[in-house]
Scaffold this active site. Sequence first.
Site, PDB file in Angstrom:
ATOM      1  N   TRP A  21       0.845  -1.193   0.000  1.00 59.22           N
ATOM      2  CA  TRP A  21       0.000   0.000   0.000  1.00 59.22           C
ATOM      3  C   TRP A  21       0.884   1.248   0.000  1.00 59.22           C
ATOM      4  O   TRP A  21       0.628   2.221  -0.719  1.00 59.22           O
ATOM      5  CB  TRP A  21      -0.902  -0.035   1.229  1.00 59.22           C
ATOM      6  CG  TRP A  21      -1.937   1.051   1.321  1.00 59.22           C
ATOM      7  CD1 TRP A  21      -2.254   1.992   0.379  1.00 59.22           C
ATOM      8  CD2 TRP A  21      -2.808   1.286   2.435  1.00 59.22           C
ATOM      9  NE1 TRP A  21      -3.260   2.811   0.837  1.00 59.22           N
ATOM     10  CE2 TRP A  21      -3.621   2.396   2.092  1.00 59.22           C
ATOM     11  CE3 TRP A  21      -2.976   0.681   3.675  1.00 59.22           C
ATOM     12  CZ2 TRP A  21      -4.587   2.906   2.969  1.00 59.22           C
ATOM     13  CZ3 TRP A  21      -3.940   1.177   4.549  1.00 59.22           C
ATOM     14  CH2 TRP A  21      -4.732   2.276   4.186  1.00 59.22           C
ATOM     15  N   ASP A  51       1.836  -8.314  -1.483  1.00 60.67           N
ATOM     16  CA  ASP A  51       0.402  -8.030  -1.500  1.00 60.67           C
ATOM     17  C   ASP A  51       0.180  -6.620  -2.003  1.00 60.67           C
ATOM     18  O   ASP A  51       0.816  -5.668  -1.525  1.00 60.67           O
ATOM     19  CB  ASP A  51      -0.194  -8.171  -0.100  1.00 60.67           C
ATOM     20  CG  ASP A  51      -1.683  -7.871  -0.095  1.00 60.67           C
ATOM     21  OD1 ASP A  51      -2.465  -8.754  -0.504  1.00 60.67           O
ATOM     22  OD2 ASP A  51      -2.069  -6.747   0.291  1.00 60.67           O
ATOM     23  N   TYR A  56      -4.188   0.964  -5.085  1.00 62.82           N
ATOM     24  CA  TYR A  56      -3.029   1.568  -4.431  1.00 62.82           C
ATOM     25  C   TYR A  56      -2.326   2.484  -5.431  1.00 62.82           C
ATOM     26  O   TYR A  56      -1.608   2.040  -6.314  1.00 62.82           O
ATOM     27  CB  TYR A  56      -2.056   0.503  -3.933  1.00 62.82           C
ATOM     28  CG  TYR A  56      -2.570  -0.364  -2.799  1.00 62.82           C
ATOM     29  CD1 TYR A  56      -3.729  -0.050  -2.100  1.00 62.82           C
ATOM     30  CD2 TYR A  56      -1.880  -1.508  -2.404  1.00 62.82           C
ATOM     31  CE1 TYR A  56      -4.192  -0.842  -1.065  1.00 62.82           C
ATOM     32  CE2 TYR A  56      -2.323  -2.310  -1.362  1.00 62.82           C
ATOM     33  CZ  TYR A  56      -3.470  -1.981  -0.701  1.00 62.82           C
ATOM     34  OH  TYR A  56      -3.916  -2.778   0.330  1.00 62.82           O
ATOM     35  N   HIS A 121     -11.771  -6.792  -2.410  1.00 61.56           N
ATOM     36  CA  HIS A 121     -11.125  -5.796  -1.566  1.00 61.56           C
ATOM     37  C   HIS A 121     -12.121  -5.136  -0.617  1.00 61.56           C
ATOM     38  O   HIS A 121     -12.625  -4.040  -0.874  1.00 61.56           O
ATOM     39  CB  HIS A 121     -10.443  -4.747  -2.449  1.00 61.56           C
ATOM     40  CG  HIS A 121      -9.443  -3.918  -1.718  1.00 61.56           C
ATOM     41  ND1 HIS A 121      -8.639  -3.002  -2.355  1.00 61.56           N
ATOM     42  CD2 HIS A 121      -9.093  -3.853  -0.414  1.00 61.56           C
ATOM     43  CE1 HIS A 121      -7.844  -2.415  -1.475  1.00 61.56           C
ATOM     44  NE2 HIS A 121      -8.116  -2.908  -0.289  1.00 61.56           N
ATOM     45  N   SER A 152     -10.704 -10.070   1.206  1.00 64.62           N
ATOM     46  CA  SER A 152     -10.159  -9.222   2.267  1.00 64.62           C
ATOM     47  C   SER A 152     -11.352  -8.684   3.029  1.00 64.62           C
ATOM     48  O   SER A 152     -12.310  -8.197   2.418  1.00 64.62           O
ATOM     49  CB  SER A 152      -9.327  -8.082   1.669  1.00 64.62           C
ATOM     50  OG  SER A 152      -8.712  -7.320   2.676  1.00 64.62           O
TER      51      SER A 152
END
Length: 326
Positions: A21, A51, A56, A121, A152
Site C-alpha cells: 500500500w 500483496d 493503491y 477488496h 479481504s
Amino acid sequence: MEQRPLGRTGAEVGVVGLGTWQLGGDWGDVDDEAAEAVLEAALAAGVTLLDTADVYGDGRSEERIRRVLAAVSERPFVATKAGRRADPFEAATYTPENLRAWVDRSRRNLGVDTLDLVQLHCPPPAVYSDQRVYDTLDGFVADGSIAAYGVSVETVAEGLTALQHPGVATIQVILNVFRRKPLEELLPAAQAADVGILARVPLASGLLTGKYDESTTFPADDHRNFNRNGEAFDVGETFAGVPFEIGVAAAREVAAIAGDAPTAAFALRWVIDQPGVTTVIPGARNVEQVRGNVAAAELPRLTESQLADLERVYDERIRAHVHDRW
C-alpha cells in the site's frame, strides 16, 4: 525463512511478506527509486509474497511491482485485490463485466497472463454472500485469468460468510496485538477449512513500532492524518481503529515487554505465532523497515510470560476502545 502453505492456492510462502500500500499512496510520498529499493530489499531478504491492490495509487503499486519483477529470475507470489474501483461503491457494481475489467487491468499492470491471487477488496457486506460473484471468479479460474481467489474483510462475520464458499482460498484480515477478535472464531474456522490467512495492518499503522509519541504528526496525504475517524474509508485500517494517543501509550508497554527485541519484529512475531496464520504482510517505506520486518521470522516464539503481559495490555488499555463489530 519458514514457508507455509497458502490455503487452497497450492503455493507456499514465507511467514513474512510485504504489503505494498505504501508504494501506491496514502502513506506520504514514496518515489520510484525508493519503491524499487523496498521491493528489491524484500526479495533479497527472502520475502516470497507481495500483496498489492488495483487502487493503491490507482495502479501505481502494481506497476512498480511489474518493473521490479521483470528483472528477477525467481518470481514471488503476488496477491492483488479488486473491487474498490467501483463507483458508486455498492454491492450492485460487482457485476461480471466490472470484475472482468478489474482483473484484466491488474493483469496488464502486473504484466502477467494469470494473476496468482485476486482478493475481493473489503466489498460491501452483501457481496460476501452473493453466489454470482463467486461463480464469476470460478469462471476466471477456469479460463486462466486468475489462479485462485480470496477475500479481504473488515469483520469476522464477513470472513465466516466467505468461508461458506468452497472456492475461497484465502482470507485477509486485520490482526495484531491490539486487534485480537479474529483469534476467537475466524482463524480456527479458516484453519479447519484449509483456507490461508494473510494478516494485514500487523503493526497497527506503525503504532507497534514503538517509534511514535503523542506529538508525532503525519503528512497531509498520509491516511494516518486524514482517516483517523474513518473520514475516507473504514477507520479500522488506520491504527487498527485504536485512538492514536491510546495506542501510543499501549505501545510503550509493548516495547517494555519486548525487552531487547525490536518492538516491531516482536509484534510481528506475535502474529506469526497465532495458529492459522499463513503470513503477515507489513508494509515498508524504506529498506531499513523491510529488514526490520523480516527480522521477525528469526525471533524465537514469545514466552508464556510475554504473551500474558501482552494480553494484559490489551485488556487494560485497548479492549474498551475496540469497536464491537471488529
